[in-house]
Structures are given as structure tokens and as C-alpha cells.
Design a protein around this motif. Sequence first.
Motif, short mmCIF file in Angstrom:
data_model
loop_
_atom_site.label_atom_id
_atom_site.label_comp_id
_atom_site.label_asym_id
_atom_site.label_seq_id
_atom_site.Cartn_x
_atom_site.Cartn_y
_atom_site.Cartn_z
N SER A 187 0.85 -1.19 0.00
CA SER A 187 0.00 0.00 0.00
C SER A 187 0.88 1.24 0.00
CB SER A 187 -0.91 0.01 1.24
OG SER A 187 -0.14 0.31 2.40
N LEU A 188 0.28 2.39 -0.29
CA LEU A 188 1.06 3.64 -0.29
C LEU A 188 1.63 3.93 1.10
CD1 LEU A 188 -1.20 5.90 -2.54
CD2 LEU A 188 0.91 4.71 -3.17
N ALA A 189 0.84 3.74 2.15
CA ALA A 189 1.32 3.99 3.51
C ALA A 189 2.45 3.03 3.88
CB ALA A 189 0.17 3.88 4.51
N GLU A 190 2.32 1.76 3.50
CA GLU A 190 3.39 0.79 3.76
C GLU A 190 4.66 1.16 3.01
OE1 GLU A 190 0.64 -3.22 4.39
OE2 GLU A 190 1.36 -2.70 2.39
N ALA A 191 4.51 1.55 1.75
CA ALA A 191 5.68 1.93 0.95
C ALA A 191 6.38 3.14 1.55
CB ALA A 191 5.26 2.23 -0.50
N LEU A 192 5.61 4.12 1.97
CA LEU A 192 6.19 5.33 2.54
C LEU A 192 6.90 5.03 3.85
CD1 LEU A 192 6.71 8.31 2.35
CD2 LEU A 192 4.41 8.73 3.23
N ALA A 193 6.29 4.25 4.71
CA ALA A 193 6.94 3.89 5.98
C ALA A 193 8.23 3.11 5.72
CB ALA A 193 5.98 3.07 6.85
N ARG A 194 8.22 2.21 4.74
CA ARG A 194 9.42 1.44 4.39
C ARG A 194 10.52 2.37 3.88
NH1 ARG A 194 11.04 0.35 -0.29
NH2 ARG A 194 8.99 0.44 -1.29
N GLU A 195 10.16 3.27 2.96
CA GLU A 195 11.15 4.19 2.40
C GLU A 195 11.76 5.08 3.48
OE1 GLU A 195 12.47 4.56 -0.62
OE2 GLU A 195 11.20 3.22 -1.80
N LEU A 196 10.94 5.58 4.41
CA LEU A 196 11.45 6.41 5.49
C LEU A 196 12.41 5.62 6.37
CD1 LEU A 196 8.18 8.32 6.45
CD2 LEU A 196 10.17 9.25 5.25
N ASN A 197 12.11 4.35 6.59
CA ASN A 197 13.00 3.52 7.38
C ASN A 197 14.30 3.23 6.64
OD1 ASN A 197 13.89 0.50 8.19
ND2 ASN A 197 13.07 1.61 9.96
N GLU A 198 14.21 2.88 5.35
CA GLU A 198 15.40 2.56 4.57
C GLU A 198 16.31 3.78 4.39
OE1 GLU A 198 13.40 -0.97 1.81
OE2 GLU A 198 13.89 0.96 0.89
N GLU A 199 15.73 4.91 4.00
CA GLU A 199 16.55 6.08 3.66
C GLU A 199 17.00 6.87 4.88
OE1 GLU A 199 14.38 8.41 0.80
OE2 GLU A 199 14.72 6.94 -0.79
N LEU A 200 16.17 6.86 5.95
CA LEU A 200 16.46 7.74 7.10
C LEU A 200 16.57 7.00 8.43
CD1 LEU A 200 14.01 10.58 6.07
CD2 LEU A 200 16.51 10.65 5.95
N GLY A 201 16.33 5.69 8.45
CA GLY A 201 16.48 4.92 9.67
C GLY A 201 15.46 5.22 10.74
N ILE A 202 14.28 5.68 10.34
CA ILE A 202 13.25 6.03 11.33
C ILE A 202 12.02 5.13 11.16
CG2 ILE A 202 13.95 8.44 11.62
CD1 ILE A 202 11.69 9.21 9.63
N ASP A 203 11.32 4.95 12.26
CA ASP A 203 9.99 4.36 12.21
C ASP A 203 9.02 5.53 12.20
OD1 ASP A 203 10.83 1.67 12.27
OD2 ASP A 203 11.06 1.78 14.45
N SER A 204 7.92 5.37 11.51
CA SER A 204 7.02 6.51 11.33
C SER A 204 5.57 6.06 11.35
CB SER A 204 7.32 7.21 10.01
OG SER A 204 7.15 6.30 8.93
#
Length: 146
Positions: A40-57
Motif C-alpha cells: 500500500s502507499l502507507a506501507e511503501a512510505l513507511a518502508r522508504e522512510l525507514n530505509e533512507e532515514l532509519g526512522i519508524d514513522s
Amino acid sequence: MNVRPSAIILQHEHVLTLRYCYGDQEVYALPGGNPDPGESLAEALARELNEELGIDSAVNQMVFCGEVIWPEINKETLHMVFLAEITSGEPQLNPDQTTALEMVWLPVSALGEKLLYPNVGKQIIGYCEKAAHAGHIGVINQPYIK
């Protein structure tokens, strides 16, 4: 048409961006990326934020969406911009996952003066000032980035 979710992460009247340099153009991108199949878009965004910035969101409401159309390369992208908040971790650029040069907290008041991707600085300012409503903003005036 591609679909790209991205995040507005606000802290102390600043927005988290990733700075890139294309030729002699500085571009400040809202963090985000492309969904993987079945995501989903929300899942993709959370994954990208974790991969690129090391954060959970926590990915919250969609603030607005709009299209970038680049006839120069026959490409269209629908940008879905969400409010997101950091739930754990301190954002730090992961060079294995992004070509961004650095992470920059831009003041909301300066967004209209910077080239963003997607180029929605004025819309973010309007939203933060409660002068603009969420929803579809149409075609985004995005200069072609080489």
C-alpha cells in the motif's frame, strides 16, 4: 503513470527534506519512493522512510495529491503527499539507500523559494497556515530536472 507517496514531516516549523544536486540545480525532495508490488502507499512510505532515514514513522492523512508531467522524457507521476511523524529513531541519511547529498530541515517559511520535488512548497505553506485545503491540486509546476 507512476504513483509516488511522499511525506511531510514537520518539527518546529521545519520540514524534513533530502537535498540532491542535478547538474547545477539544487533540489529538495520530500522523502518517499515507489511502492513495491503488493504494497500500500502507507506501507511503501513507511518502508522508504525507514530505509533512507532509519526512522519508524506513522503515516497519517493524505494532505494533497497532484501530477508531475514531463513531456521531455514522456513520464508522468502522481504524487500522494501524506503527513507523517517520527515514532522512533533520529533521522540520519543512509547512503546505501539514497543518492541524496544530505538531509535538510527547511523552514516552512522558505519552502516557496526552494525547488522541491514534488514542487509543492507553496501548497505546504498554505496548508500549514490553514489557508489551503487538502485534496487534489492538479498538475504540479515542476521544472524538468536533468
